[in-house]
Design a protein around this motif. Structure first.
Motif, PDB file in Angstrom:
ATOM      1  N   UNK A   1     -39.904  -9.215 -40.694  1.00  0.00           N
ATOM      2  CA  UNK A   1     -40.085  -8.009 -39.880  1.00  0.00           C
ATOM      3  C   UNK A   1     -39.002  -6.962 -40.101  1.00  0.00           C
ATOM      4  N   UNK A   2     -37.841  -7.350 -40.598  1.00  0.00           N
ATOM      5  CA  UNK A   2     -36.681  -6.468 -40.838  1.00  0.00           C
ATOM      6  C   UNK A   2     -36.307  -5.666 -39.589  1.00  0.00           C
ATOM      7  N   UNK A   3     -36.318  -6.325 -38.447  1.00  0.00           N
ATOM      8  CA  UNK A   3     -35.888  -5.692 -37.190  1.00  0.00           C
ATOM      9  C   UNK A   3     -34.364  -5.604 -37.195  1.00  0.00           C
ATOM     10  N   UNK A   4     -33.785  -4.446 -36.838  1.00  0.00           N
ATOM     11  CA  UNK A   4     -32.326  -4.306 -36.851  1.00  0.00           C
ATOM     12  C   UNK A   4     -31.634  -5.413 -36.064  1.00  0.00           C
ATOM     13  N   UNK A   5     -30.735  -6.141 -36.712  1.00  0.00           N
ATOM     14  CA  UNK A   5     -30.144  -7.342 -36.114  1.00  0.00           C
ATOM     15  C   UNK A   5     -29.277  -7.029 -34.909  1.00  0.00           C
ATOM     16  N   UNK A   6     -28.564  -5.904 -34.927  1.00  0.00           N
ATOM     17  CA  UNK A   6     -27.673  -5.595 -33.807  1.00  0.00           C
ATOM     18  C   UNK A   6     -28.445  -5.357 -32.509  1.00  0.00           C
ATOM     19  N   UNK A   7     -29.694  -4.896 -32.619  1.00  0.00           N
ATOM     20  CA  UNK A   7     -30.516  -4.678 -31.428  1.00  0.00           C
ATOM     21  C   UNK A   7     -30.975  -6.010 -30.858  1.00  0.00           C
ATOM     22  N   UNK A   8     -31.464  -6.889 -31.737  1.00  0.00           N
ATOM     23  CA  UNK A   8     -31.947  -8.193 -31.268  1.00  0.00           C
ATOM     24  C   UNK A   8     -30.823  -9.044 -30.681  1.00  0.00           C
ATOM     25  N   UNK A   9     -29.596  -8.875 -31.216  1.00  0.00           N
ATOM     26  CA  UNK A   9     -28.463  -9.676 -30.741  1.00  0.00           C
ATOM     27  C   UNK A   9     -27.796  -9.091 -29.506  1.00  0.00           C
ATOM     28  N   UNK A  10     -28.378  -8.038 -28.959  1.00  0.00           N
ATOM     29  CA  UNK A  10     -27.813  -7.400 -27.775  1.00  0.00           C
ATOM     30  C   UNK A  10     -28.909  -7.247 -26.717  1.00  0.00           C
ATOM     31  N   UNK A  11     -29.334  -8.371 -26.093  1.00  0.00           N
ATOM     32  CA  UNK A  11     -30.429  -8.323 -25.126  1.00  0.00           C
ATOM     33  C   UNK A  11     -30.147  -7.361 -23.984  1.00  0.00           C
ATOM     34  N   UNK A  12     -31.215  -6.806 -23.426  1.00  0.00           N
ATOM     35  CA  UNK A  12     -31.091  -5.861 -22.320  1.00  0.00           C
ATOM     36  C   UNK A  12     -30.461  -6.543 -21.108  1.00  0.00           C
ATOM     37  N   UNK A  13     -29.782  -5.761 -20.254  1.00  0.00           N
ATOM     38  CA  UNK A  13     -29.204  -6.319 -19.026  1.00  0.00           C
ATOM     39  C   UNK A  13     -30.249  -7.081 -18.224  1.00  0.00           C
ATOM     40  N   UNK A  14     -29.866  -8.243 -17.726  1.00  0.00           N
ATOM     41  CA  UNK A  14     -30.798  -9.088 -16.988  1.00  0.00           C
ATOM     42  C   UNK A  14     -31.449 -10.149 -17.844  1.00  0.00           C
ATOM     43  N   UNK A  15     -31.327 -10.013 -19.167  1.00  0.00           N
ATOM     44  CA  UNK A  15     -31.865 -11.021 -20.085  1.00  0.00           C
ATOM     45  C   UNK A  15     -30.724 -11.876 -20.618  1.00  0.00           C
TER      46      UNK A  15
END
Length: 463
Positions: free
Chosen positions: A142-156
């Motif tokens: 999928x080539x999803x940006x890794x820094x986004x996936x490794x930084x879950x939203x608050x509450x997660x």
């Protein structure tokens, strides 16, 4: 160790790992590279260099074009010759930066040595910034940006980092080879991501048909002694490497329709992504290289390869270096035979997520004539998402987009299990992929309209 797998659907194609014994070879540099601005899921990157600029390998040449986007770096040193649209793998035009190769000079501060760096940094924010700055994206497809996936939203909260070493697609062996040849770097990358996610547990899932990889990764794990990381052997079943299927196999949890893995406490990354994280954080090396397989049923053993390539290399150059396109090849595919895409343009260039050039013979690609559905239900039994492909196909032919959405066509992962299992040879995947595109377009338009309505209401209230 007990083996596990996902619980719904799946099929068992021949794994055909013909190139598993081929050690990774470094491809020599071509005379020119063409680096796409669409190296990742999300918005294309925006060029920040100009024609005539001199660049070095590892230098930023494009910045993210939105929140879901990624930096793009030069993979070579040389001169920017053009910034213009060029056809990609599918034959669609995308902006590329053309660079004439002049030597191989890298940016200062990038460590290209083989020295293993095992001490982990402590600053979570700094680690995330380094992963972002180095343009690391998911390399499982999928080539999803890794820094986004490794930084879950608050509450997660991440309860488990799952590293995908399944490589369940037939023919592909690049992940297998890095698990043999770069096992310690993969484990260190996993430990880094584990730290970013709050020291959750980490499970590295590897299919049972790769015992050498299980042994190599287990040895690396025992020598490095990072806590709370384990190897989990997986039963051989396709699509074992699917994100939701891995979560089911490892955590025995189901991600609901429309949900994200973090909703059940999971973050999934590929073993190649873990290697890229290691190189970014420990070596300051941007994601400008990856490993790809050159394979197929019409290639002799001596022409099977696993190559370390740089982004922007023309596929035609790689094919020629590997011995040329075999005359018996009826179809060329980027990726595996189940989920890969036909290569419409061999002059297209490698991107961060490139995984293979697969040459398949006419016997391997020819479809038998289709007949009417015999209502056997095999496609529904095979679907790992619990969908009813026969119904989705019928709704697509009827133009019933409401029915398609109600029956969750948007959840299709396009794995091809339905087509593989259909005795009537119906083009289920083709039609469902088109249907999914239609429904996703409707869903996006609906979301955009709702957002516009909210903005309009806020504007009226302010007045």
């Amino acid at each position: 160790m007990a083996k596990t797998t996902f619980r719904i659907g799946g099929v068992h194609p021949d794994d055909a790992k013909l190139s598993r014994g081929c050690a990774i070879e470094v491809l020599p540099l071509p005379q020119v590279v063409y680096i796409s601005m669409a190296q990742h899921l999300g918005a294309p990157a925006k060029p920040i260099v100009a024609v005539g600029d001199k660049v070095k390998a590892g230098q930023v040449i494009a910045e993210p074009g939105g929140f879901i986007s990624a930096y793009v770096h030069s993979s070579v040193s040389g001169t920017v010759k053009s910034i213009a649209p060029r056809k990609d793998l599918a034959g669609n035009y995308m902006t590329h930066i053309e660079i004439a190769v002049e030597g191989d000079e890298w940016m200062e501060g990038i460590d290209l040595s083989d020295t293993l760096v095992t001490e982990l940094p402590d600053d979570r924010a700094a680690i995330l910034e380094k992963i972002k700055a180095c343009g690391v994206v998911g390399l499982g497809g999928a080539t999803f940006p890794a820094h986004v996936k490794l930084n879950p939203a608050p509450g997660s909260k991440a309860e488990c980092l799952i590293l995908n070493g399944a490589e369940c697609e037939p023919y592909l062996t690049s992940d297998f080879r890095i698990m043999l040849e770069r096992s310690k770097e993969i484990v260190i990358g996993a430990a880094i991501m584990q730290k970013v996610l709050g020291d959750c547990r980490c499970v590295i899932g590897i299919e049972e048909n790769k015992p050498e990889a299980i042994e190599s990764m287990s040895k690396a794990l025992s020598e490095l002694k990072y806590p709370n990381i384990q190897i989990l052997p997986l039963k051989k079943k396709y699509p074992q490497g699917g994100e939701k299927q891995l979560i089911d196999a490892v955590m025995k949890r189901q991600v609901k329709s429309g949900g994200l893995p973090i909703s059940v406490g999971a973050v999934v990354q590929n073993v190649a992504t873990s290697l890229a994280v290691y190189e970014a954080v420990q070596k300051n090396k941007p994601l400008v290289t990856n490993t790809m397989t050159i394979t197929g049923d019409c290639l002799p053993v001596e022409k099977q390869h696993n190559y370390l390539f740089r982004i922007g290399m023309p596929l035609s150059y790689i094919a020629e270096y590997a011995g040329g396109v075999p005359e018996s090849a009826a179809k060329l595919i980027s990726g595996g035979p189940m989920m890969g895409k036909a290569i419409a343009n061999l002059d297209a260039c490698t991107v961060k997520g490139s995984s293979s050039i697969l040459y398949l013979s006419e016997a391997a690609t020819k479809r038998n004539p289709s007949s009417n559905c015999i209502r056997c239900g095999k496609c529904a039994d095979a679907c790992p998402m619990g969908l009813e492909p026969f119904l989705l196909n019928r709704l697509y032919k009827a133009g019933d987009t409401d029915g398609l959405e109600a029956n969750a066509v948007q959840d299709c992962i396009e794995c091809g299990c339905c087509l593989y299992s259909c005795p009537a040879n119906i083009a289920l995947l083709d039609n469902i992929r088109l249907a999914k595109g239609q429904v996703m377009g409707i869903i996006r338009a609906r979301a955009a309209a709702a957002k516009a309505a909210v903005e309009a209401a806020k504007s009226n209230t302010a007045k």
